[in-house]
Write a protein that holds these residues in place. Structure first.
Motif, mmCIF file in Angstrom:
data_model
loop_
_atom_site.group_PDB
_atom_site.id
_atom_site.type_symbol
_atom_site.label_atom_id
_atom_site.label_comp_id
_atom_site.label_asym_id
_atom_site.label_seq_id
_atom_site.Cartn_x
_atom_site.Cartn_y
_atom_site.Cartn_z
ATOM 1 N N ARG A 1 0.851 -1.189 0.000
ATOM 2 C CA ARG A 1 0.000 0.000 0.000
ATOM 3 C C ARG A 1 0.886 1.238 0.000
ATOM 4 N NH1 ARG A 1 -2.647 -3.748 -0.964
ATOM 5 N NH2 ARG A 1 -4.562 -4.464 0.021
ATOM 6 N N ALA B 1 -0.402 -4.312 3.671
ATOM 7 C CA ALA B 1 -1.835 -4.174 3.931
ATOM 8 C C ALA B 1 -2.163 -4.418 5.403
ATOM 9 C CB ALA B 1 -2.624 -5.117 3.039
ATOM 10 N N ASN C 1 -5.877 2.765 7.985
ATOM 11 C CA ASN C 1 -5.871 3.267 6.611
ATOM 12 C C ASN C 1 -5.481 4.741 6.475
ATOM 13 O OD1 ASN C 1 -5.956 2.353 3.971
ATOM 14 N ND2 ASN C 1 -8.010 3.132 3.630
ATOM 15 N N PHE D 1 -4.341 5.467 1.935
ATOM 16 C CA PHE D 1 -3.543 4.500 1.194
ATOM 17 C C PHE D 1 -4.345 3.909 0.047
ATOM 18 C CE2 PHE D 1 -1.395 4.329 5.325
ATOM 19 C CZ PHE D 1 -0.068 4.378 4.929
ATOM 20 N N GLN E 1 -3.796 0.569 -3.062
ATOM 21 C CA GLN E 1 -2.965 -0.571 -3.432
ATOM 22 C C GLN E 1 -1.899 -0.094 -4.416
ATOM 23 O OE1 GLN E 1 -5.072 -3.932 -5.000
ATOM 24 N NE2 GLN E 1 -3.211 -5.086 -5.390
ATOM 25 N N ARG E 2 -0.649 -0.492 -4.156
ATOM 26 C CA ARG E 2 0.428 -0.108 -5.051
ATOM 27 C C ARG E 2 0.298 -0.897 -6.349
ATOM 28 N NH1 ARG E 2 6.382 -1.610 -3.249
ATOM 29 N NH2 ARG E 2 5.747 -3.611 -4.099
#
Length: 84
Positions: free
Chosen positions: A23, A33, A42, A51, A53-54
């Motif tokens: 993240r 995560a 978060n 954040f 998801q990367r």
């Protein structure tokens, strides 16, 4: 271009370029995560942002645009016991 840091800033878990549990916030602070959800609700402890998801960089692009190999951790109060 995203730096793709190799680890969680809190627990130091490995987060390779293909990790789906990485993240990032808008400043590219990088966490797993589990830390994002269980330790930080978060919210980035560095900047206060949220954040996401990367993204996963396609393997074919990693040759020309490699992920960082510089590990980074920071002394967050909720992570201190993980580094003792």
């Amino acid at each position: 271009m995203l730096i793709l840091k190799p680890n969680c800033e809190c627990c130091d878990k490995d987060l390779p370029p293909e990790a789906t549990d990485a993240r990032v916030c808008s400043f590219e602070c990088t966490f797993c995560a589990e830390c994002v959800e269980q330790r930080f609700d978060n919210t980035c402890p560095n900047c206060g942002g949220n954040f996401v998801q990367r993204p996963v960089r396609p393997a074919g692009k990693l040759v020309k645009f490699p992920a960082s190999d510089k590990r980074f951790t920071k002394a967050h109060a909720v992570c201190a016991h993980l580094h003792a």
